[in-house]
Design a protein around this motif. Structure first.
Motif, mmCIF file in Angstrom:
data_model
loop_
_atom_site.group_PDB
_atom_site.id
_atom_site.type_symbol
_atom_site.label_atom_id
_atom_site.label_comp_id
_atom_site.label_asym_id
_atom_site.label_seq_id
_atom_site.Cartn_x
_atom_site.Cartn_y
_atom_site.Cartn_z
ATOM 1 N N HIS A 15 0.820 -1.217 0.000
ATOM 2 C CA HIS A 15 0.000 0.000 0.000
ATOM 3 C C HIS A 15 0.850 1.261 0.000
ATOM 4 N N LEU A 16 2.155 1.113 0.184
ATOM 5 C CA LEU A 16 3.030 2.278 0.144
ATOM 6 C C LEU A 16 2.918 2.996 -1.198
ATOM 7 N N LYS A 17 2.591 2.247 -2.248
ATOM 8 C CA LYS A 17 2.470 2.860 -3.577
ATOM 9 C C LYS A 17 1.340 3.878 -3.619
ATOM 10 N N ASN A 18 0.346 3.739 -2.737
ATOM 11 C CA ASN A 18 -0.750 4.695 -2.691
ATOM 12 C C ASN A 18 -0.431 5.904 -1.822
ATOM 13 N N LEU A 19 0.533 5.754 -0.946
ATOM 14 C CA LEU A 19 0.907 6.831 -0.026
ATOM 15 C C LEU A 19 2.062 7.664 -0.558
ATOM 16 N N LEU A 20 2.949 7.027 -1.335
ATOM 17 C CA LEU A 20 4.115 7.694 -1.910
ATOM 18 C C LEU A 20 4.138 7.395 -3.409
ATOM 19 N N PRO A 21 3.335 8.090 -4.192
ATOM 20 C CA PRO A 21 3.173 7.739 -5.612
ATOM 21 C C PRO A 21 4.472 7.716 -6.405
ATOM 22 N N ASP A 22 5.398 8.631 -6.096
ATOM 23 C CA ASP A 22 6.684 8.636 -6.803
ATOM 24 C C ASP A 22 7.802 8.063 -5.939
ATOM 25 N N GLY A 23 7.421 7.468 -4.813
ATOM 26 C CA GLY A 23 8.395 6.880 -3.905
ATOM 27 C C GLY A 23 8.889 7.817 -2.834
ATOM 28 N N LEU A 24 8.630 9.128 -2.992
ATOM 29 C CA LEU A 24 9.185 10.126 -2.078
ATOM 30 C C LEU A 24 8.131 11.076 -1.515
ATOM 31 N N HIS A 25 7.263 11.589 -2.398
ATOM 32 C CA HIS A 25 6.310 12.613 -1.984
ATOM 33 C C HIS A 25 4.976 12.013 -1.557
ATOM 34 N N LEU A 26 4.280 12.755 -0.702
ATOM 35 C CA LEU A 26 3.063 12.258 -0.076
ATOM 36 C C LEU A 26 1.835 12.427 -0.955
ATOM 37 N N SER A 27 0.979 11.428 -0.954
ATOM 38 C CA SER A 27 -0.335 11.537 -1.572
ATOM 39 C C SER A 27 -1.286 12.197 -0.581
ATOM 40 N N SER A 28 -2.492 12.497 -1.019
ATOM 41 C CA SER A 28 -3.475 13.080 -0.106
ATOM 42 C C SER A 28 -3.778 12.122 1.051
ATOM 43 N N GLU A 29 -3.766 10.839 0.765
ATOM 44 C CA GLU A 29 -4.008 9.847 1.817
ATOM 45 C C GLU A 29 -2.911 9.913 2.869
ATOM 46 N N ALA A 30 -1.683 10.123 2.449
ATOM 47 C CA ALA A 30 -0.568 10.237 3.396
ATOM 48 C C ALA A 30 -0.630 11.555 4.153
ATOM 49 N N TYR A 31 -1.038 12.631 3.479
ATOM 50 C CA TYR A 31 -1.180 13.917 4.177
ATOM 51 C C TYR A 31 -2.268 13.833 5.253
ATOM 52 N N LYS A 32 -3.277 13.023 5.014
ATOM 53 C CA LYS A 32 -4.288 12.820 6.056
ATOM 54 C C LYS A 32 -3.669 12.154 7.284
ATOM 55 N N LEU A 33 -2.754 11.221 7.069
ATOM 56 C CA LEU A 33 -2.058 10.597 8.197
ATOM 57 C C LEU A 33 -1.232 11.629 8.954
ATOM 58 N N LEU A 34 -0.570 12.515 8.215
ATOM 59 C CA LEU A 34 0.206 13.572 8.861
ATOM 60 C C LEU A 34 -0.706 14.480 9.671
ATOM 61 N N TYR A 35 -1.842 14.837 9.111
ATOM 62 C CA TYR A 35 -2.769 15.711 9.834
ATOM 63 C C TYR A 35 -3.268 15.049 11.121
ATOM 64 N N GLU A 36 -3.596 13.773 11.047
ATOM 65 C CA GLU A 36 -4.078 13.084 12.245
ATOM 66 C C GLU A 36 -2.985 13.024 13.319
ATOM 67 N N ALA A 37 -1.715 13.022 12.895
ATOM 68 C CA ALA A 37 -0.616 13.020 13.860
ATOM 69 C C ALA A 37 -0.386 14.402 14.461
ATOM 70 N N VAL A 38 -0.630 15.447 13.674
ATOM 71 C CA VAL A 38 -0.423 16.821 14.139
ATOM 72 C C VAL A 38 -1.616 17.330 14.947
ATOM 73 N N LYS A 39 -2.803 16.950 14.555
ATOM 74 C CA LYS A 39 -4.044 17.475 15.115
ATOM 75 C C LYS A 39 -4.096 17.474 16.651
ATOM 76 N N PRO A 40 -3.704 16.407 17.337
ATOM 77 C CA PRO A 40 -3.828 16.402 18.800
ATOM 78 C C PRO A 40 -2.945 17.429 19.505
ATOM 79 N N HIS A 41 -1.945 17.950 18.814
ATOM 80 C CA HIS A 41 -1.011 18.880 19.443
ATOM 81 C C HIS A 41 -1.456 20.331 19.337
#
Length: 260
Positions: A200-226
Motif C-alpha cells: 500500500h506504500l504505492k498509494n501513499l508515496l506515488p513517486d516513492g518520495l512525496h506524499l499523496s493526499s491519503e498520506a497527508y491525512k495521516l500527517l494531519y491526524e498526527a499533528v491534530k492532537p497537538h
C-alpha cells in the motif's frame, strides 16, 4: 498598528510545500488552518529541494526575532531530511552527512531568532522512502535504509533536546503495512529492495518520495492532537484564544448601537 495573529509555521522542503495542494478533496494546510481559525495563521515555508544546510543558512531571512510588527511564532513544525538523505551526487547534490544533518537540526531549533519567540517546536521524521519506485525515477539517488537512518536521527534530536516529535515514518509505514494483506514486517519494510514489495506504500508515496493526499491525512491526524490545547475545556461562548472578539462581544461604531 493592525493586530497580528500568532503563527504556526510549517518549515521544511517539498513535503511541506506540497501540503498546500488540494488533492482528492483534501489539503493538509487548509485542514490545520480550519482547526485553528481565528486563533493562529498558518504560514507555509516549505521550500522544495532544500536540505538542512539551505534551511539553516537562509533561516534569518525566514524568521525574524520578536519586535514591533513581528507576529509571534507560536508553533514551529520542522520537516527536513528527505533531501539530506539523498546519496552524494556530482551534479545537483543535496546530500548532507548524517552527523551534520543532526547538528543542523539542533542549530535550527536552537537558533536565537526561533527561541526568542519561545514557540512549541515539533520535529517531524521524513516519511519512508519507497526505493522500489524512487529508483525508477532517479536511479542511484536514494536508498530506503539510508533514508530510514535520517528519520531515526530526528527521533534522537527530539529526545535529546526535549522538543515534540511527529513520527511520520512510523505513521506511514504502519498504515501501509496494515493495508497490505499478508505482509510480514519481521522480514523488513515495504519499499525496501530486500523485501521487494511496495504494498500500500504505492498509494501513499506515488513517486516513492512525496506524499499523496491519503498520506497527508495521516500527517494531519498526527499533528491534530497537538493543536488546540489552549482553549479546550473552556466556555465556548468566550471563544478563548480568538485574536479578534466573538461577534456577540465585538464593539460597534457608536452611531450604530441600538438605543433603548
Amino acid at each position: 498598528m493592525a493586530v497580528s495573529y500568532p503563527q504556526i509555521v510549517l518549515f521544511g522542503d517539498s513535503l511541506f510545500q506540497g501540503a498546500a495542494s488540494l488533492e482528492d478533496g483534501f489539503c493538509f494546510q487548509a485542514a490545520v488552518q480550519q482547526q485553528v481559525l481565528r486563533r493562529f495563521d498558518i504560514v507555509n515555508r516549505g521550500l522544495s529541494g532544500y536540505n538542512t544546510s539551505n534551511a539553516l543558512k537562509l533561516l534569518p531571512q525566514i524568521f525574524s526575532p520578536p519586535g514591533p510588527g513581528v507576529p509571534k511564532l507560536a508553533y514551529l513544525f520542522v520537516l527536513l531530511g528527505a533531501n539530506d538523505a539523498a546519496l552524494p551526487q556530482p551534479v545537483n547534490n543535496q546530500h548532507v552527512p548524517l552527523d551534520k544533518y543532526k547538528q543542523n537540526l539542533v542549530f535550527i531549533i536552537t537558533h536565537p531568532n526561533i527561541t526568542a519567540h519561545n514557540p512549541k517546536i515539533f520535529l517531524i521524521t521524513p516519511p519512508p522512502l519507497d526505493e522500489l519506485k524512487a529508483s525508477e525515477i532517479e536511479p542511484g539517488v536514494r536508498k530506503h535504509r539510508v533514508s530510514a537512518s535520517y528519520s531515526e536521527a530526528v527521533r534522537q534530536v527530539a529526545a535529546e533536546h526535549s522538543v515534540g516529535l511527529i513520527d511520520l515514518y512510523e505513521a506511514v509505514m504502519d498504515y501501509a503495512i496494515s493495508k497490505t494483506p499478508g505482509f510480514d514486517r519481521s522480514k523488513g519494510n515495504l519499499g525496501d529492495p530486500e523485501t521487494g514489495e511496495r504494498g500500500h506504500l504505492k498509494n501513499l508515496l506515488p513517486d516513492g518520495l512525496h506524499l499523496s493526499s491519503e498520506a497527508y491525512k495521516l500527517l494531519y491526524e498526527a499533528v491534530k492532537p497537538h493543536l488546540g490545547k489552549e482553549w479546550e475545556g473552556t466556555d465556548a461562548a468566550e471563544r478563548v484564544g480568538y485574536v479578534l472578539p466573538d461577534w456577540k462581544v465585538a464593539p460597534w461604531l457608536e452611531e450604530d448601537v441600538l438605543k433603548p
